[in-house]
Scaffold this motif. Sequence first.
Motif, PDB file in Angstrom:
ATOM      1  N   PRO A 207     -15.424   2.975  -6.597  1.00 30.86           N
ATOM      2  CA  PRO A 207     -15.284   3.787  -7.810  1.00 30.86           C
ATOM      3  C   PRO A 207     -13.898   3.739  -8.428  1.00 30.86           C
ATOM      4  O   PRO A 207     -13.726   4.074  -9.605  1.00 30.86           O
ATOM      5  CB  PRO A 207     -15.637   5.198  -7.343  1.00 30.86           C
ATOM      6  N   TYR A 208     -12.892   3.309  -7.656  1.00 35.24           N
ATOM      7  CA  TYR A 208     -11.543   3.163  -8.201  1.00 35.24           C
ATOM      8  C   TYR A 208     -11.490   2.135  -9.325  1.00 35.24           C
ATOM      9  O   TYR A 208     -10.565   2.145 -10.154  1.00 35.24           O
ATOM     10  CB  TYR A 208     -10.544   2.785  -7.104  1.00 35.24           C
TER      11      TYR A 208
ATOM     12  N   ARG B 225      -6.757   0.302 -12.502  1.00 29.09           N
ATOM     13  CA  ARG B 225      -5.353   0.240 -12.098  1.00 29.09           C
ATOM     14  C   ARG B 225      -5.237  -0.009 -10.586  1.00 29.09           C
ATOM     15  O   ARG B 225      -4.313   0.476  -9.939  1.00 29.09           O
ATOM     16  CB  ARG B 225      -4.623   1.527 -12.487  1.00 29.09           C
ATOM     17  N   GLY B 226      -6.167  -0.743 -10.041  1.00 27.42           N
ATOM     18  CA  GLY B 226      -6.083  -1.118  -8.638  1.00 27.42           C
ATOM     19  C   GLY B 226      -6.813  -0.173  -7.709  1.00 27.42           C
ATOM     20  O   GLY B 226      -7.240   0.913  -8.085  1.00 27.42           O
ATOM     21  N   GLU B 227      -6.910  -0.600  -6.461  1.00 25.21           N
ATOM     22  CA  GLU B 227      -7.725   0.080  -5.454  1.00 25.21           C
ATOM     23  C   GLU B 227      -7.072   1.340  -4.888  1.00 25.21           C
ATOM     24  O   GLU B 227      -7.741   2.149  -4.263  1.00 25.21           O
ATOM     25  CB  GLU B 227      -8.041  -0.911  -4.326  1.00 25.21           C
TER      26      GLU B 227
ATOM     27  N   PHE C  63      -4.078   7.557  -4.572  1.00 26.76           N
ATOM     28  CA  PHE C  63      -2.844   7.925  -3.885  1.00 26.76           C
ATOM     29  C   PHE C  63      -1.601   7.561  -4.683  1.00 26.76           C
ATOM     30  O   PHE C  63      -0.684   8.366  -4.831  1.00 26.76           O
ATOM     31  CB  PHE C  63      -2.797   7.258  -2.514  1.00 26.76           C
ATOM     32  N   ARG C  64      -1.583   6.335  -5.227  1.00 27.59           N
ATOM     33  CA  ARG C  64      -0.393   5.863  -5.922  1.00 27.59           C
ATOM     34  C   ARG C  64       0.002   6.779  -7.078  1.00 27.59           C
ATOM     35  O   ARG C  64       1.180   6.970  -7.355  1.00 27.59           O
ATOM     36  CB  ARG C  64      -0.617   4.446  -6.441  1.00 27.59           C
ATOM     37  N   GLU C  65      -1.005   7.322  -7.761  1.00 29.26           N
ATOM     38  CA  GLU C  65      -0.726   8.183  -8.906  1.00 29.26           C
ATOM     39  C   GLU C  65      -0.933   9.657  -8.583  1.00 29.26           C
ATOM     40  O   GLU C  65      -0.833  10.501  -9.481  1.00 29.26           O
ATOM     41  CB  GLU C  65      -1.600   7.758 -10.089  1.00 29.26           C
ATOM     42  N   HIS C  66      -1.225   9.963  -7.337  1.00 30.27           N
ATOM     43  CA  HIS C  66      -1.464  11.339  -6.897  1.00 30.27           C
ATOM     44  C   HIS C  66      -2.412  12.068  -7.857  1.00 30.27           C
ATOM     45  O   HIS C  66      -2.109  13.132  -8.385  1.00 30.27           O
ATOM     46  CB  HIS C  66      -0.139  12.100  -6.746  1.00 30.27           C
ATOM     47  N   LEU C  67      -3.572  11.432  -8.061  1.00 30.02           N
ATOM     48  CA  LEU C  67      -4.570  12.023  -8.935  1.00 30.02           C
ATOM     49  C   LEU C  67      -5.156  13.289  -8.321  1.00 30.02           C
ATOM     50  O   LEU C  67      -5.125  13.478  -7.100  1.00 30.02           O
ATOM     51  CB  LEU C  67      -5.687  11.007  -9.199  1.00 30.02           C
ATOM     52  N   ASP C  68      -5.716  14.115  -9.148  1.00 32.36           N
ATOM     53  CA  ASP C  68      -6.385  15.318  -8.675  1.00 32.36           C
ATOM     54  C   ASP C  68      -7.607  14.909  -7.847  1.00 32.36           C
ATOM     55  O   ASP C  68      -8.476  14.173  -8.319  1.00 32.36           O
ATOM     56  CB  ASP C  68      -6.802  16.187  -9.861  1.00 32.36           C
TER      57      ASP C  68
END
Length: 435
Positions: A22-23, A28-30, A34-39
């Motif tokens: 689903p990423y 913007r990658g797998e 985590f990389r963008e600290h999404l909600d």
Amino acid sequence: MLDENKRWFPEARYGLFIHWGPYAQYGRGEQVLFREHLDQADYEARARSWNPEFFDAKAWAKVAADGGFKYAVLTTRHHDSYALWDTKYSNYNSMQCAPKCDLVREYVEAFREAGLRVGLYYSWADWTSKAYWSNPDDDLDAWNKLRDMTHNQVEELLTNYGKIDVFWFDGTWPHPAARWDSSGLVKRMRELQPDILINNRLDAESPFTAAQGAVEFAGESKTMGDFGTPEHHITADNDRIWESCQTSTWRLWGYARGEHWRPAGLMLDYLCQASSQGGNLLLNVGPQPDGRIPAEFIDRSAKIGEWLKVHGEAIYGTTRGDITEFTTKGWQTLRGNSLYLIYRFWHGEECERIAELATPAKAATLLSTGQSLKVENRDDAIYIKGMPRVKPSSLFPVIRLDFGEPPKAKEWAKGRLWNLDPRLMQPWVNEIKSD
């Protein structure tokens, strides 16, 4: 010594890595969660609604077969913990979410039908679990629950889909093997699938720090697993079979809008370099969120596939071929009594000199055209004559040198300059006239 039923792996040389989940919707990658600290809640809601309307496992398998790949590895569950199969240990999966189907089953059946070996990737990491991000000793019940789910899901994958040829772990960090009981899981996996090949990402020997470097960071065990997994670099593992995993874009594994694509020649160069050092290449693609493989990858892999139709004997089933100096021209591989010269650089000269081989050559063939070339053995070298001045292949031309026995090098070619013993060069330097 590798078991007979596992020898197919180093003979295959070329595998397809598929990072998909689903990423891909974010482009913007797998590791975007985590990389963008999404909600976390927003990501899960979007993941549950993800429905790849154009997913066609048979179309994927055709791309792989046309590209000359011999096996594939699919990310069944990446670090975001979304499962692409009907797991009973979590409802965060493709059967109980929007797709309403078992994506792993469709992949396994399609690739097997196409004659490819089947591999599955599974991440130890679970970025949705509080236990993963905590010290296990703070809540042992929560940690044990996470570990048990991991073991149970791997057992599902090795029980419900027939023969699985390769299992590719990732993401042990920052927890050491004892916490995961990775050795216990590997033992159980071999009971379920005795012929399976398991990679070495089984042991973050201690919680990593940046100073520890890439081995600990990737969780690459020095003792467990069947094959090594250098990532983003091609470095031979002299203790076991190995496979370099590389992206087909500049950096990201999962689908990324606007990413730069590496040219077909560079991807082929990775394959030839790995083969010349006795290893495999696992080349990655990140399918689009709708399930289609990007056209840019299809175009590039098809070009490599066409090259392999003509020159594949220089890759499949070969062994390490770094016999004599060939860096100014390309790569070398070996198969029995034949040495393959893979030309990255075509100099356009009618005569080629191959230095310091102790075994005389009997014949030479330009695989790119099928043309026989004349060979002469003299002056501690092999001279190949009649080479075309115009490059005979759009990618890498290949010459096969045939010998009466496996070819061997003389002393200079065995060591060359780079073992840091300058005395090896003395006979050559002594040819220089004194000032």
